[in-house]
Enzyme design. Structure first.
Site, PDB file in Angstrom:
ATOM      1  N   TYR A  63      -0.186 -14.143  12.637  1.00  0.00           N
ATOM      2  CA  TYR A  63       0.358 -15.056  11.433  1.00  0.00           C
ATOM      3  C   TYR A  63      -0.536 -16.130  11.178  1.00  0.00           C
ATOM      4  CZ  TYR A  63       4.666 -12.516  12.721  1.00  0.00           C
ATOM      5  OH  TYR A  63       5.319 -11.494  13.241  1.00  0.00           O
ATOM      6  N   HIS A 129       2.221  -6.338  19.509  1.00  0.00           N
ATOM      7  CA  HIS A 129       2.427  -6.391  17.968  1.00  0.00           C
ATOM      8  C   HIS A 129       2.505  -4.965  17.397  1.00  0.00           C
ATOM      9  CE1 HIS A 129       2.334  -9.396  14.490  1.00  0.00           C
ATOM     10  NE2 HIS A 129       3.196  -8.216  14.132  1.00  0.00           N
ATOM     11  N   SER A 208      12.902  -8.920   9.490  1.00  0.00           N
ATOM     12  CA  SER A 208      13.164  -8.637   8.181  1.00  0.00           C
ATOM     13  C   SER A 208      14.687  -7.909   7.973  1.00  0.00           C
ATOM     14  CB  SER A 208      12.117  -7.445   7.508  1.00  0.00           C
ATOM     15  OG  SER A 208      10.989  -8.317   7.433  1.00  0.00           O
ATOM     16  N   PRO A 209      15.543  -8.681   8.719  1.00  0.00           N
ATOM     17  CA  PRO A 209      17.023  -8.206   8.326  1.00  0.00           C
ATOM     18  C   PRO A 209      17.417  -8.243   7.052  1.00  0.00           C
ATOM     19  CG  PRO A 209      17.070 -10.285   9.481  1.00  0.00           C
ATOM     20  CD  PRO A 209      15.421  -9.708   9.373  1.00  0.00           C
ATOM     21  N   LEU A 210      16.863  -9.308   6.362  1.00  0.00           N
ATOM     22  CA  LEU A 210      17.082  -9.513   4.875  1.00  0.00           C
ATOM     23  C   LEU A 210      16.211  -8.820   3.799  1.00  0.00           C
ATOM     24  CD1 LEU A 210      18.265 -13.314   4.969  1.00  0.00           C
ATOM     25  CD2 LEU A 210      19.628 -11.144   5.190  1.00  0.00           C
ATOM     26  N   GLY A 213      13.643 -10.726   1.726  1.00  0.00           N
ATOM     27  CA  GLY A 213      14.109 -11.443   0.792  1.00  0.00           C
ATOM     28  C   GLY A 213      14.809 -10.693  -0.433  1.00  0.00           C
ATOM     29  N   PHE A 214      14.956  -9.492  -0.507  1.00  0.00           N
ATOM     30  CA  PHE A 214      15.787  -8.833  -1.320  1.00  0.00           C
ATOM     31  C   PHE A 214      17.156  -8.894  -1.090  1.00  0.00           C
ATOM     32  CE2 PHE A 214      17.649  -4.548  -2.498  1.00  0.00           C
ATOM     33  CZ  PHE A 214      17.115  -4.447  -3.983  1.00  0.00           C
TER      34      PHE A 214
END
Length: 340
Positions: A63, A129, A208-210, A213-214
């Site tokens: 990152y 990773h 990325s449980p959301l 951002g969607f």
């Protein structure tokens, strides 16, 4: 649906550590989502997360090509005894390019660099990773186990691997956490890793449980998305698929409104309902959204609401693949034929 308590306030386990069911993925304050915020704003967010009850912070060497680890070290180094610190090796930036390299010598070097950047003597959860197809997972995990023996790392994790790879790695050294993408529209863990993790006593850490951002109050506007935003190269956000996904999102918004919660809270609650061994690490650049996410810990939603959400958006209804054709072969779960 997996049997879970009525609310999500009870802590969950990652190896020997107890953490709230919601942590913080730190990637998007340094990497992949357009223009990063100013370092002072990013540090302010991390410290606000600590004040809001976040314990589990997740970063990686990749990152910002080390910048995110440095950021986490600056912002949270003085509070090291209050947090569970996770980072990752095996995928780094080399000469401005993302490189997957799971060789033992690279893992050892990356760990030493991470310790310096994070301003700590030991990393609590250290992940591979990505699986390097040129290096047996046993060799990579063997090198990581040496880091545990040396006191540089406390527990080990894997990211984006299949159930078969998890079992092979676990036979070399106990794996505390498996980090895979998991959300209403990304269901890979349901094809084996969710159950395998529960069987082996491994936490399933959902990144990325959301849905990148969607599934928040601010769905990405593709017309104004920065040129270097990772979502521009993801099929679910392209012109052929995005309109159909937005229609599904509208139906989820109706379910959330009827349940008296936000769309993001509905999406997080669905992920956490999949098992008591599931931990979510949504990322954000907004303190307001951070508070919204943490409030899910006190949210109680009926099973029928969660079931309705899962019926609307799932691997069968989503439009488009997770990644483009160039990226899919890099990911162990995808190479094993597990799509969605």
């Amino acid at each position: 649906m997996t049997d879970v308590p009525d609310a999500f306030r009870a802590p969950r386990r990652i190896g020997p550590f107890e953490v709230p069911a919601v942590g913080l993925g730190c990637m998007n304050v340094s990497h992949a989502y357009g223009v990063a915020p100013a370092p002072e704003d990013a540090e302010r967010l991390l410290r606000a997360a600590l004040d809001e009850g976040v314990v589990h912070f997740d970063t990686a060497a990749l990152y910002g090509f080390g910048a995110n680890e440095e950021l986490v070290g600056r912002a949270l180094g003085a509070h090291r005894d209050r947090i569970v610190l996770a980072s990752k090796c095996g995928m780094t930036g080399v000469d401005g390019r993302r490189v997957i390299d799971g060789r033992p010598e690279t893992i050892r070097r990356t760990a030493d660099e991470a310790l310096t950047r994070l301003k700590t003597d030991a990393i609590d959860v250290y992940y591979l990773h990505r699986l390097d197809p040129a290096v047996p997972v046993e060799d990579s995990v063997g090198a990581m186990a040496e880091l545990v023996d040396a006191g540089k790392v406390r527990t080990l994790g894997l990211s984006e691997v299949s159930a078969a790879t998890l079992r092979r790695a676990h036979a070399v050294h106990p794996i505390a956490a498996l980090q895979n993408e998991y959300s209403l529209w990304s269901r890979n863990p349901e094809r084996g890793t969710l159950d395998a993790a529960a069987e082996l006593g491994v936490a399933l850490v959902a990144f990325s449980p959301l849905a990148r951002g969607f599934l928040t109050g601010d769905a990405p506007d593709m017309a104004t998305l920065p040129e270097k935003d990772i979502r521009r190269n993801m099929p679910r956000f392209d012109a052929a698929n995005y309109p159909g996904n937005l229609r599904l999102r509208a139906r989820l918004e109706e379910i959330a409104a009827g349940a008296g919660c936000t769309l993001a809270q509905l999406a997080l609650a669905w992920v956490l309902s999949r098992g008591g061994h599931v931990v979510a690490i949504p990322g954000t650049r907004s303190v307001e959204h951070l508070r919204e996410n943490m409030a899910v810990l006190d949210l109680v939603l009926p099973d029928e609401v969660l079931r309705a959400a899962g019926d609307v958006l799932n691997a069968a209804t989503v439009h488009g693949a997770r990644y483009n054709e160039a990226t899919l072969p890099e990911i162990d779960t995808e190479r094993c034929g597990i799509a969605g």
